[in-house]
Design a protein around this motif. Structure first.
Motif, PDB file in Angstrom:
ATOM      1  N   TRP A   6       0.825  -1.197   0.000  1.00  0.00           N
ATOM      2  CA  TRP A   6       0.000   0.000   0.000  1.00  0.00           C
ATOM      3  C   TRP A   6       0.863   1.252   0.000  1.00  0.00           C
ATOM      4  N   VAL A   7       0.445   2.267  -0.743  1.00  0.00           N
ATOM      5  CA  VAL A   7       1.125   3.560  -0.764  1.00  0.00           C
ATOM      6  C   VAL A   7       0.084   4.639  -0.456  1.00  0.00           C
ATOM      7  N   GLU A   8       0.476   5.579   0.398  1.00  0.00           N
ATOM      8  CA  GLU A   8      -0.435   6.648   0.794  1.00  0.00           C
ATOM      9  C   GLU A   8      -0.578   7.663  -0.333  1.00  0.00           C
ATOM     10  N   GLY A  10      -3.038  10.397   0.112  1.00  0.00           N
ATOM     11  CA  GLY A  10      -3.661  11.607   0.629  1.00  0.00           C
ATOM     12  C   GLY A  10      -4.564  11.319   1.807  1.00  0.00           C
ATOM     13  N   ALA A  11      -5.350  12.320   2.145  1.00  0.00           N
ATOM     14  CA  ALA A  11      -6.265  12.224   3.278  1.00  0.00           C
ATOM     15  C   ALA A  11      -7.693  11.956   2.806  1.00  0.00           C
ATOM     16  N   LEU A  12      -8.427  11.227   3.594  1.00  0.00           N
ATOM     17  CA  LEU A  12      -9.840  10.991   3.308  1.00  0.00           C
ATOM     18  C   LEU A  12     -10.569  12.332   3.180  1.00  0.00           C
ATOM     19  N   ALA A  13     -10.197  13.292   4.000  1.00  0.00           N
ATOM     20  CA  ALA A  13     -10.841  14.612   3.971  1.00  0.00           C
ATOM     21  C   ALA A  13     -10.596  15.361   2.658  1.00  0.00           C
ATOM     22  N   ASP A  14      -9.594  14.950   1.878  1.00  0.00           N
ATOM     23  CA  ASP A  14      -9.321  15.589   0.588  1.00  0.00           C
ATOM     24  C   ASP A  14     -10.365  15.237  -0.470  1.00  0.00           C
ATOM     25  N   VAL A  15     -11.108  14.174  -0.227  1.00  0.00           N
ATOM     26  CA  VAL A  15     -12.138  13.726  -1.172  1.00  0.00           C
ATOM     27  C   VAL A  15     -13.495  14.042  -0.549  1.00  0.00           C
ATOM     28  N   PRO A  16     -14.300  14.869  -1.209  1.00  0.00           N
ATOM     29  CA  PRO A  16     -15.595  15.211  -0.610  1.00  0.00           C
ATOM     30  C   PRO A  16     -16.522  14.004  -0.533  1.00  0.00           C
ATOM     31  N   ARG A  17     -17.359  13.971   0.491  1.00  0.00           N
ATOM     32  CA  ARG A  17     -18.364  12.900   0.564  1.00  0.00           C
ATOM     33  C   ARG A  17     -19.218  12.958  -0.690  1.00  0.00           C
ATOM     34  N   ARG A  18     -19.474  11.753  -1.260  1.00  0.00           N
ATOM     35  CA  ARG A  18     -20.247  11.615  -2.498  1.00  0.00           C
ATOM     36  C   ARG A  18     -19.561  12.358  -3.645  1.00  0.00           C
ATOM     37  N   GLY A  19     -18.224  12.349  -3.626  1.00  0.00           N
ATOM     38  CA  GLY A  19     -17.450  13.008  -4.667  1.00  0.00           C
ATOM     39  C   GLY A  19     -16.203  12.226  -5.005  1.00  0.00           C
ATOM     40  N   ARG A  89     -12.134  -0.546 -15.065  1.00  0.00           N
ATOM     41  CA  ARG A  89     -11.224  -1.262 -14.172  1.00  0.00           C
ATOM     42  C   ARG A  89     -11.324  -0.681 -12.762  1.00  0.00           C
ATOM     43  N   THR A  90     -11.273  -1.563 -11.774  1.00  0.00           N
ATOM     44  CA  THR A  90     -11.235  -1.148 -10.367  1.00  0.00           C
ATOM     45  C   THR A  90      -9.828  -1.396  -9.831  1.00  0.00           C
ATOM     46  N   TYR A  91      -9.477  -0.679  -8.769  1.00  0.00           N
ATOM     47  CA  TYR A  91      -8.139  -0.782  -8.182  1.00  0.00           C
ATOM     48  C   TYR A  91      -8.256  -0.912  -6.669  1.00  0.00           C
ATOM     49  N   PRO A  92      -7.404  -1.741  -6.054  1.00  0.00           N
ATOM     50  CA  PRO A  92      -7.444  -1.888  -4.593  1.00  0.00           C
ATOM     51  C   PRO A  92      -7.186  -0.557  -3.887  1.00  0.00           C
ATOM     52  N   MET A  93      -8.031  -0.275  -2.917  1.00  0.00           N
ATOM     53  CA  MET A  93      -8.009   1.006  -2.222  1.00  0.00           C
ATOM     54  C   MET A  93      -8.423   0.767  -0.788  1.00  0.00           C
ATOM     55  N   ARG A  94      -7.874   1.553   0.143  1.00  0.00           N
ATOM     56  CA  ARG A  94      -8.335   1.450   1.534  1.00  0.00           C
ATOM     57  C   ARG A  94      -8.125   2.768   2.252  1.00  0.00           C
ATOM     58  N   SER A  95      -8.822   2.916   3.349  1.00  0.00           N
ATOM     59  CA  SER A  95      -8.701   4.082   4.212  1.00  0.00           C
ATOM     60  C   SER A  95      -8.320   3.584   5.600  1.00  0.00           C
ATOM     61  N   ASP A  96      -7.367   4.274   6.234  1.00  0.00           N
ATOM     62  CA  ASP A  96      -6.925   3.871   7.561  1.00  0.00           C
ATOM     63  C   ASP A  96      -6.509   5.125   8.329  1.00  0.00           C
ATOM     64  N   GLY A  97      -7.164   5.376   9.431  1.00  0.00           N
ATOM     65  CA  GLY A  97      -6.811   6.527  10.250  1.00  0.00           C
ATOM     66  C   GLY A  97      -6.949   7.862   9.536  1.00  0.00           C
ATOM     67  N   GLY A  98      -7.923   7.955   8.626  1.00  0.00           N
ATOM     68  CA  GLY A  98      -8.136   9.191   7.892  1.00  0.00           C
ATOM     69  C   GLY A  98      -7.190   9.392   6.720  1.00  0.00           C
ATOM     70  N   ARG A  99      -6.361   8.406   6.420  1.00  0.00           N
ATOM     71  CA  ARG A  99      -5.438   8.469   5.288  1.00  0.00           C
ATOM     72  C   ARG A  99      -5.896   7.472   4.229  1.00  0.00           C
ATOM     73  N   LEU A 100      -5.630   7.796   2.955  1.00  0.00           N
ATOM     74  CA  LEU A 100      -6.010   6.927   1.835  1.00  0.00           C
ATOM     75  C   LEU A 100      -4.793   6.202   1.290  1.00  0.00           C
TER      76      LEU A 100
END
Length: 113
Positions: A6-8, A10-19, A89-100
């Motif tokens: 996994w590579v970071e 950005g922050a979850l907060a950088d992506v707007p909800r429903r955006g 195509r989909t890509y593996p993604m995760r959120s952990d501690g507010g980081r993407l």
């Protein structure tokens, strides 16, 4: 199959909800989506129908509607919904501690044929 590194990105907060926000990778432009419930998904940013920018579409549940011709895609599987045929195509993604985090292999690997 090797484990995901996994590579970071950005922050979850950088992506707007429903955006969405986009990142540029070896595979091209990838749209990173955040749902109303803070789930995160990454898919190609190009609709297979007419090339519309999915990152500018409307997010509803775990789906996005293309802004050009209203095709709907599952953010989980990349498959077109309803009567439409096609997929992105989909890509593996995760959120952990507010980081993407995204699968590091997509940032440097050559695109699949």
């Amino acid at each position: 199959m090797s484990p995901i590194t996994w590579v970071e990105i950005g922050a979850l907060a950088d992506v707007p909800r429903r955006g969405a926000r986009c990142i540029i990778t070896a595979f091209g432009k990838i749209a990173v989506f955040r749902t109303a419930t803070d789930e995160v998904f990454a898919i190609d940013d190009k609709c297979p129908h007419k090339g519309g920018p999915l990152s500018q579409g409307i997010v509803h549940g775990a789906q996005v509607t293309c802004p050009l011709h209203n095709w709907v895609f599952s953010l989980e599987t990349g498959e077109a919904q309803g009567a439409d045929k096609g997929a992105v195509r989909t890509y593996p993604m995760r959120s952990d501690g507010g980081r993407l985090f995204i699968d590091a292999s997509i940032l440097s690997a050559a695109p699949a044929a």
